[in-house]
Design an enzyme around this catalytic site. Sequence first.
Site, PDB file in Angstrom:
ATOM      1  N   TYR A  60      33.721 -29.637  -8.640  1.00  0.00           N
ATOM      2  CA  TYR A  60      32.307 -29.731  -8.240  1.00  0.00           C
ATOM      3  C   TYR A  60      31.672 -30.940  -8.915  1.00  0.00           C
ATOM      4  CZ  TYR A  60      32.922 -24.892  -6.627  1.00  0.00           C
ATOM      5  OH  TYR A  60      33.372 -23.744  -6.014  1.00  0.00           O
ATOM      6  N   PHE A 204      30.046 -18.236  -0.670  1.00  0.00           N
ATOM      7  CA  PHE A 204      29.168 -18.434   0.500  1.00  0.00           C
ATOM      8  C   PHE A 204      28.438 -17.134   0.852  1.00  0.00           C
ATOM      9  CE2 PHE A 204      31.913 -22.078   2.529  1.00  0.00           C
ATOM     10  CZ  PHE A 204      31.382 -22.972   1.628  1.00  0.00           C
ATOM     11  N   PRO A 205      27.901 -16.404  -0.120  1.00  0.00           N
ATOM     12  CA  PRO A 205      27.262 -15.115   0.197  1.00  0.00           C
ATOM     13  C   PRO A 205      26.040 -15.257   1.101  1.00  0.00           C
ATOM     14  CG  PRO A 205      26.768 -15.786  -2.060  1.00  0.00           C
ATOM     15  CD  PRO A 205      27.818 -16.735  -1.560  1.00  0.00           C
ATOM     16  N   LEU A 206      25.446 -16.469   1.104  1.00  0.00           N
ATOM     17  CA  LEU A 206      24.277 -16.684   1.960  1.00  0.00           C
ATOM     18  C   LEU A 206      24.637 -17.548   3.163  1.00  0.00           C
ATOM     19  CD1 LEU A 206      21.679 -17.315  -0.909  1.00  0.00           C
ATOM     20  CD2 LEU A 206      22.032 -15.213   0.407  1.00  0.00           C
ATOM     21  N   GLY A 209      23.342 -20.910   3.092  1.00  0.00           N
ATOM     22  CA  GLY A 209      21.886 -21.032   3.234  1.00  0.00           C
ATOM     23  C   GLY A 209      21.367 -20.480   4.552  1.00  0.00           C
TER      24      GLY A 209
HETATM   25  N1  LIG Z   1      36.338 -20.655  -4.149  1.00  0.00           N
HETATM   26  C1  LIG Z   1      35.914 -21.548  -3.299  1.00  0.00           C
HETATM   27  O1  LIG Z   1      36.707 -22.230  -2.627  1.00  0.00           O
HETATM   28  C2  LIG Z   1      34.449 -21.763  -3.138  1.00  0.00           C
HETATM   29  C3  LIG Z   1      33.976 -22.501  -2.034  1.00  0.00           C
HETATM   30  C4  LIG Z   1      32.607 -22.672  -1.910  1.00  0.00           C
HETATM   31  C5  LIG Z   1      31.741 -22.141  -2.848  1.00  0.00           C
HETATM   32  N2  LIG Z   1      32.234 -21.456  -3.912  1.00  0.00           N
HETATM   33  C6  LIG Z   1      31.343 -20.874  -4.925  1.00  0.00           C
HETATM   34  O2  LIG Z   1      30.431 -20.025  -4.277  1.00  0.00           O
HETATM   35  C7  LIG Z   1      29.098 -20.362  -4.668  1.00  0.00           C
HETATM   36  C8  LIG Z   1      28.140 -20.004  -3.580  1.00  0.00           C
HETATM   37  O3  LIG Z   1      28.364 -20.805  -2.449  1.00  0.00           O
HETATM   38  P1  LIG Z   1      27.303 -21.885  -1.978  1.00  0.00           P
HETATM   39  O4  LIG Z   1      26.374 -22.175  -3.097  1.00  0.00           O
HETATM   40  O5  LIG Z   1      28.035 -23.005  -1.385  1.00  0.00           O
HETATM   41  O6  LIG Z   1      26.614 -21.154  -0.742  1.00  0.00           O
HETATM   42  P2  LIG Z   1      25.593 -19.919  -0.639  1.00  0.00           P
HETATM   43  O7  LIG Z   1      25.396 -19.267  -1.953  1.00  0.00           O
HETATM   44  O8  LIG Z   1      26.020 -19.112   0.517  1.00  0.00           O
HETATM   45  O9  LIG Z   1      24.252 -20.667  -0.197  1.00  0.00           O
HETATM   46  C9  LIG Z   1      23.671 -21.649  -0.987  1.00  0.00           C
HETATM   47  C10 LIG Z   1      22.578 -22.338  -0.163  1.00  0.00           C
HETATM   48  O10 LIG Z   1      21.563 -21.397   0.105  1.00  0.00           O
HETATM   49  C11 LIG Z   1      20.308 -21.908  -0.287  1.00  0.00           C
HETATM   50  N3  LIG Z   1      19.588 -20.787  -0.919  1.00  0.00           N
HETATM   51  C12 LIG Z   1      19.977 -20.046  -1.984  1.00  0.00           C
HETATM   52  N4  LIG Z   1      19.086 -19.079  -2.246  1.00  0.00           N
HETATM   53  C13 LIG Z   1      18.094 -19.222  -1.323  1.00  0.00           C
HETATM   54  C14 LIG Z   1      16.894 -18.525  -1.087  1.00  0.00           C
HETATM   55  N5  LIG Z   1      16.533 -17.479  -1.834  1.00  0.00           N
HETATM   56  N6  LIG Z   1      16.101 -18.931  -0.068  1.00  0.00           N
HETATM   57  C15 LIG Z   1      16.450 -19.988   0.720  1.00  0.00           C
HETATM   58  N7  LIG Z   1      17.597 -20.697   0.539  1.00  0.00           N
HETATM   59  C16 LIG Z   1      18.407 -20.311  -0.487  1.00  0.00           C
HETATM   60  C17 LIG Z   1      20.590 -22.993  -1.276  1.00  0.00           C
HETATM   61  O11 LIG Z   1      19.623 -24.029  -1.157  1.00  0.00           O
HETATM   62  P3  LIG Z   1      18.594 -24.334  -2.382  1.00  0.00           P
HETATM   63  O12 LIG Z   1      19.391 -25.113  -3.383  1.00  0.00           O
HETATM   64  O13 LIG Z   1      17.521 -25.118  -1.719  1.00  0.00           O
HETATM   65  O14 LIG Z   1      18.148 -23.012  -2.897  1.00  0.00           O
HETATM   66  C18 LIG Z   1      21.942 -23.496  -0.860  1.00  0.00           C
HETATM   67  O15 LIG Z   1      21.831 -24.562   0.055  1.00  0.00           O
HETATM   68  C19 LIG Z   1      29.212 -21.863  -4.988  1.00  0.00           C
HETATM   69  O16 LIG Z   1      28.122 -22.318  -5.744  1.00  0.00           O
HETATM   70  C20 LIG Z   1      30.521 -21.901  -5.690  1.00  0.00           C
HETATM   71  O17 LIG Z   1      30.370 -21.500  -7.051  1.00  0.00           O
HETATM   72  C21 LIG Z   1      33.572 -21.248  -4.050  1.00  0.00           C
END
Ligand SMILES: NC(=O)c1ccc[n+]([C@@H]2O[C@H](COP(=O)([O-])OP(=O)(O)OC[C@H]3O[C@@H](n4cnc5c(N)ncnc54)[C@H](OP(=O)(O)O)[C@@H]3O)[C@@H](O)[C@H]2O)c1
Length: 290
Positions: A60, A204-206, A209
Amino acid sequence: MNASTITIGGDLTIHRLGFGTMRLTGPGMFGPPPDLDAARATLRTARDLGIDFIDTANAYGPIVAELLVRETLHPYAGITVSTKGGMLRPGPNQWAVDGRPGSLRAAAEASLKVLGVERIDLWHLHRIDPNVPADEQFAAVAELQRAGLIRHAGLSEVSIEQIEAARKHFPVATVQNAYHVIERRSDPVIDYCEREGIAFIAYFPLATGALAAADSILAPFAARLGITPAQAAIAWLLARSPTLVAIPGTSRVEHLRENVGAAELRLSADDLAAIEKVGRKAAMLRAPKP
Ligand SMILES: NC(=O)c1ccc[n+]([C@@H]2O[C@H](COP(=O)([O-])OP(=O)(O)OC[C@H]3O[C@@H](n4cnc5c(N)ncnc54)[C@H](OP(=O)(O)O)[C@@H]3O)[C@@H](O)[C@H]2O)c1
């Protein structure tokens, strides 16, 4: 923080709502974030709100997210930091995989230095490299554990068959796959993890986004409940299985507070079923037509 807890690998107890750091990087998950102070404040607020599980990876930024974690949270009192190795980020929005045993060792050694720890509590093989025999990669992970570089080991983006193959080499403590109310392909993996005492970390729980946005498919139902769409998505995940850990990512303190608020919610079985139904409908609409 009111999420229930789970114990990883028999001795690491964390709350089931953690924080993902991938978003604390620059455009295309490359380089430093546009607002470094906001990124630092988000991590510190996560700790202050009681989040005790931080997910990161050497890829990252690369290194940027791990460095921010160290800068803001070291020496990690009461916090479990999970990191990963085996993937590379050569440029914005570019990914490459490198599961050669020497590269995995080098990745773990680098993470130790960057995070400033003698042993990494939880280290994931970020991806199984299709160009390297899987057994060689699993043996390399086992060796990291034997050598004391890592305490617990996990896998990312894997099937049940791959988990079982890895378990011949080391105890798989966690599995980290993409999962949310629309993306349900890992349902059998979750059930397997629940049976086998493996923590399932939903990334990617959200839906990156989409589920949290104002026009989220969950928005109308969430509004009826007086909660936000992000909270509905997270509450549904936490209710899905006691083995599931959600790690929503955000770069904004206000979103973080909102997301942590989901841990307070106890939705009724009818409400959870209604969220699930919306997700299934969206998944059907998204599925490729035969
Ligand atoms: N193992 C793997 O291969 C892998 C791959 C991908 C990700 N991950 C891990 O999973 C974590 C989560 O995935 P992710 O961060 O990519 O996706 P995510 O948690 O599904 O979504 C994050 C996105 O949602 C937005 N968001 C979050 N809370 C919000 C809210 N309350 N209201 C409106 N928008 C909101 C954020 O924008 P803002 O910044 O504007 O809030 C961001 O763009 C990563 O950080 C990483 O640690 C692991």
